[in-house]
Design a protein around this motif. Structure first.
Motif, PDB file in Angstrom:
ATOM      1  N   GLU A 138      -4.575  -0.194  -5.580  1.00 40.47           N
ATOM      2  CA  GLU A 138      -4.837  -0.291  -4.142  1.00 40.47           C
ATOM      3  C   GLU A 138      -6.181  -0.984  -3.883  1.00 40.47           C
ATOM      4  O   GLU A 138      -6.292  -1.806  -2.972  1.00 40.47           O
ATOM      5  CB  GLU A 138      -4.783   1.114  -3.522  1.00 40.47           C
ATOM      6  N   GLN A 177     -12.068   0.602  -0.566  1.00 42.56           N
ATOM      7  CA  GLN A 177     -11.800  -0.084   0.726  1.00 42.56           C
ATOM      8  C   GLN A 177     -13.089  -0.702   1.248  1.00 42.56           C
ATOM      9  O   GLN A 177     -13.106  -1.845   1.726  1.00 42.56           O
ATOM     10  CB  GLN A 177     -11.287   0.928   1.759  1.00 42.56           C
ATOM     11  N   THR A 184      -4.535   6.854   3.247  1.00 46.43           N
ATOM     12  CA  THR A 184      -5.057   8.202   2.991  1.00 46.43           C
ATOM     13  C   THR A 184      -4.278   9.252   3.789  1.00 46.43           C
ATOM     14  O   THR A 184      -4.164  10.407   3.366  1.00 46.43           O
ATOM     15  CB  THR A 184      -6.572   8.271   3.269  1.00 46.43           C
ATOM     16  N   VAL A 206      -4.875   4.097  -7.637  1.00 46.36           N
ATOM     17  CA  VAL A 206      -6.044   3.895  -6.762  1.00 46.36           C
ATOM     18  C   VAL A 206      -6.664   2.526  -7.083  1.00 46.36           C
ATOM     19  O   VAL A 206      -7.073   1.782  -6.187  1.00 46.36           O
ATOM     20  CB  VAL A 206      -7.070   5.044  -6.956  1.00 46.36           C
ATOM     21  N   THR A 219       0.824  -1.208   0.000  1.00 44.33           N
ATOM     22  CA  THR A 219       0.000   0.000   0.000  1.00 44.33           C
ATOM     23  C   THR A 219       0.863   1.265   0.000  1.00 44.33           C
ATOM     24  O   THR A 219       0.526   2.252  -0.666  1.00 44.33           O
ATOM     25  CB  THR A 219      -0.926  -0.032   1.238  1.00 44.33           C
ATOM     26  N   THR A 231     -10.851   5.945  -3.188  1.00 44.93           N
ATOM     27  CA  THR A 231     -10.132   5.008  -2.311  1.00 44.93           C
ATOM     28  C   THR A 231     -11.047   4.488  -1.207  1.00 44.93           C
ATOM     29  O   THR A 231     -11.094   3.286  -0.932  1.00 44.93           O
ATOM     30  CB  THR A 231      -8.906   5.708  -1.679  1.00 44.93           C
TER      31      THR A 231
END
Ligand code: M6R
Length: 580
Positions: free
Chosen positions: A453, A553, A389, A450, A288, A549
């Motif tokens: 991730e 998540q 973040t 992004v 990450t 993001t």
């Protein structure tokens, strides 16, 4: 990776150590164990997870003890390979985090002198080396003697029968000591200490400490040294779930606050000046944190015109091309071995070094010339969320400072938009993902990292194969994998790549792949072309990076939850990867 905890004081050590180990579970482990000292050394150790019963460890008498969660490196995760390890007499017990590189040679030598080994681990050699050097009342000296023989990395705690304390030592593996009221503690990180004290000492490489009820003494290279006692700013509530079913969900929800606090507290002036002055800027990180580096590259190049190279720590250390200029390590834990080795390489090339990290006193903070802290607080879920973040918050500040405040407006409103993104309805997208074996995540420009991730989050906690791709690259190969059973999550936001994204999505639809589109709330064109539309709050690109993001998540979290995965402790993974 392995977690260590130690206690010397007035309380019964066994249950306290077990509770300490529970707080370290998030680091990842496959066996656990505790040794306490009453009249002799007693050991309890088992493979598997720590069972939930509250009285575990109660049978172990004594007010001195050490505990360990093991993430297997040398030897399978079995009862006998679990730590603590003891010497031939059973009078000395050791827990260890790290790798003893020359253990095979040492073991052969020790076996040649008659020592009997009970495990396949590298750690056990330490117990036998201490045994050979041990004289009553002189445990620290015996440990120092043993350490002289070791090559590799270690954080260790050692107890021995009739010795009134614990000996602790570190080299390239984290170890924090806590000073309480009539008690002292040791642990791999601060989480088990917070209940007992706010005063901690971060050991330096080469330090050997003795912990007693009344205090701590430290030596380095045989000379007594003083290390600063630091006040911890994290509190006990930070390491509790606070009503959320998982730490990961709690940490996702903390992001607006974490972002706000990080941008408010970070002073980016010095690093911005270094970046401006440096002909080369290299960002290094793993997982990450590497993805944060890729987003940062985009921000710094697009807004400040600073050319940036981004490298994975695990690759950079073997890098042949020239290493020059400013090298910035990005690491939540500050302990990732690959990132630290890469930074060491940069130092060896006389580069200016800096770090962006979340953990005060971590190894990277002692290695880098300059440090910027994220204010994420302890991140317990193995999947990194708020630390990512928060890293982006630091780089947004840097990019804004380097571009006469071009991003200040976005930075000021981002936390509000992130709060809105916590409420977006995800049911349709989750049901598409839970039924899938493979999922693609695509984006362009800053939304490509992004997407990377998002794919990493999905694969690590749901165990569904997920791949992040730059959207334009799909037709250069991966299109062959698109089927009606292969969802694609496509991030298509206003900006220079929007038109190309819409064309890419139409190409995917033509191959019958179901598409989950993440776009601007009012975008009817995108909403019409995709199967499930996930709207982001209106905002500039820098804010969309953060809100997209958050949505990804949450998509990973709810998919994994629907599949009943062990979200905070996914299989085979460790929070802090302290070996190469
Ligand atoms: O502590 P670090 O940021 O250096 O950790 C690097 C990676 O191990 C980490 O980001 C990992 O990829 C995440 N846990 C994934 O969610």
């Amino acid at each position: 990776m392995c977690g260590i905890v130690g206690y010397v004081g007035r309380r019964t050590a066994g249950p306290l150590l077990v509770e300490g180990l529970r707080k370290l579970e998030y680091r990842g482990y496959d066996s656990y164990g505790v040794a306490t000292l009453h009249r002799s050394v007693s050991v309890l150790k088992k493979s598997g997870r720590i069972p939930p019963q509250a009285d575990l460890g109660k049978g172990l008498k004594g007010k001195i003890g050490i505990g360990h969660t093991r993430w297997a490196t040398h030897g399978e995760p079995t009862d006998r390979n679990a730590h603590p390890h003891t010497d031939c007499t059973g009078r000395i017990a050791v827990v260890h985090n790290g790798i003893i590189e020359n253990y095979a040679k040492l073991r052969e030598e020790l076996e040649g002198r008659g020592h009997r080994f009970l495990s396949d681990t590298d750690t056990e050699v330490i117990a036998h080396l201490v045994e050979e050097a041990f004289q009553p009342g002189k445990l620290q000296e015996a440990v120092e003697e043993a350490l002289r023989r070791l090559e590799g990395s270690y954080a260790i705690l050692v107890i021995a029968q009739d010795e009134p304390g614990i000996v602790a030592a570190r080299k390239s593996s984290p170890l924090v000591l806590g000073i309480g009221d009539g008690e002292t503690l040791a642990a791999s990180d601060m989480t088990p200490l917070l209940e007992y004290t706010e005063r901690v000492i971060f050991l330096e490489d080469g330090d050997v400490a003795t912990l007693r009820e009344g205090g701590i003494t430290i030596c380095c290279n045989g000379t007594a040294v003083q290390r600063p006692v630091e006040q911890v700013t994290w509190c006990l509530d930070d390491v509790k779930k606070g009503g959320f079913p998982h730490f990961m969900l709690k940490e996702i929800h903390e992001q607006p606050q974490v972002f706000y606090e990080t941008v408010r507290s970070v002073d980016a002036r010095e690093m911005a000046a270094q970046m401006r002055a440096s002909p080369w800027v290299t960002l290094i990180g793993c997982g990450t944190s590497y993805h944060a580096g890729l987003v940062a590259k985009y921000l710094l190049e697009a807004h400040a015109g600073i050319p940036v190279r981004v490298e994975m720590g695990s690759e950079f250390k073997y890098f042949a091309p020239p290493v020059r200029g400013l090298v910035v390590a990005i690491t939540q834990s500050g302990e990732t071995a690959d990132t630290l080795m890469a930074l060491q390489k940069a130092r060896a090339h006389n580069c200016q070094t800096a770090a962006v990290t979340n953990v005060v006193g971590s190894s990277v903070t002692r290695m880098a010339d300059h440090v910027l802290y994220t204010r994420a607080g302890p991140e317990i879920g193995v999947a990194a969320t708020k630390s990512f973040t928060a890293q982006l918050a630091v780089f947004l500040q840097l990019a804004s400072r380097l571009s006469d405040g071009a991003l200040d407006g976005a930075i000021a409103t981002a936390h509000l938009a992130m709060g809105d993104a916590l409420r977006t309805e995800l049911d349709g997208a989750v049901s598409l993902c839970t039924g899938a074996k493979d999922i693609f995540f695509v984006g362009r420009g800053p939304f490509y990292p992004v997407a990377l991730e998002g794919a990493l989050k999905m694969k690590e906690i749901s165990y569904i194969h997920a791949e992040g791709y730059p959207a334009g690259e799909l037709k250069h190969g991966p299109f062959a994998l698109l089927t009606p059973e292969t969802p694609v999550v496509a991030i298509a936001l206003p900006g220079p790549t929007y038109g190309a994204m819409i064309s890419n999505i139409k190409e995917m639809k033509a191959r019958q792949a179901p598409v989950i589109g993440i776009g601007d709330a009012g975008d009817t064109e995108l909403a019409d072309v995709v199967d499930v539309f996930l709207p982001l709050p209106d905002g500039p690109e820098a804010v969309h990076i953060l809100t997209a993001t958050v949505i990804l998540q949450r998509l990973a979290y709810h998919t994994a939850d629907a599949l009943s995965r062990d979200i905070d402790r996914p299989r085979n993974l460790a929070k802090s990867v302290t070996v190469e």
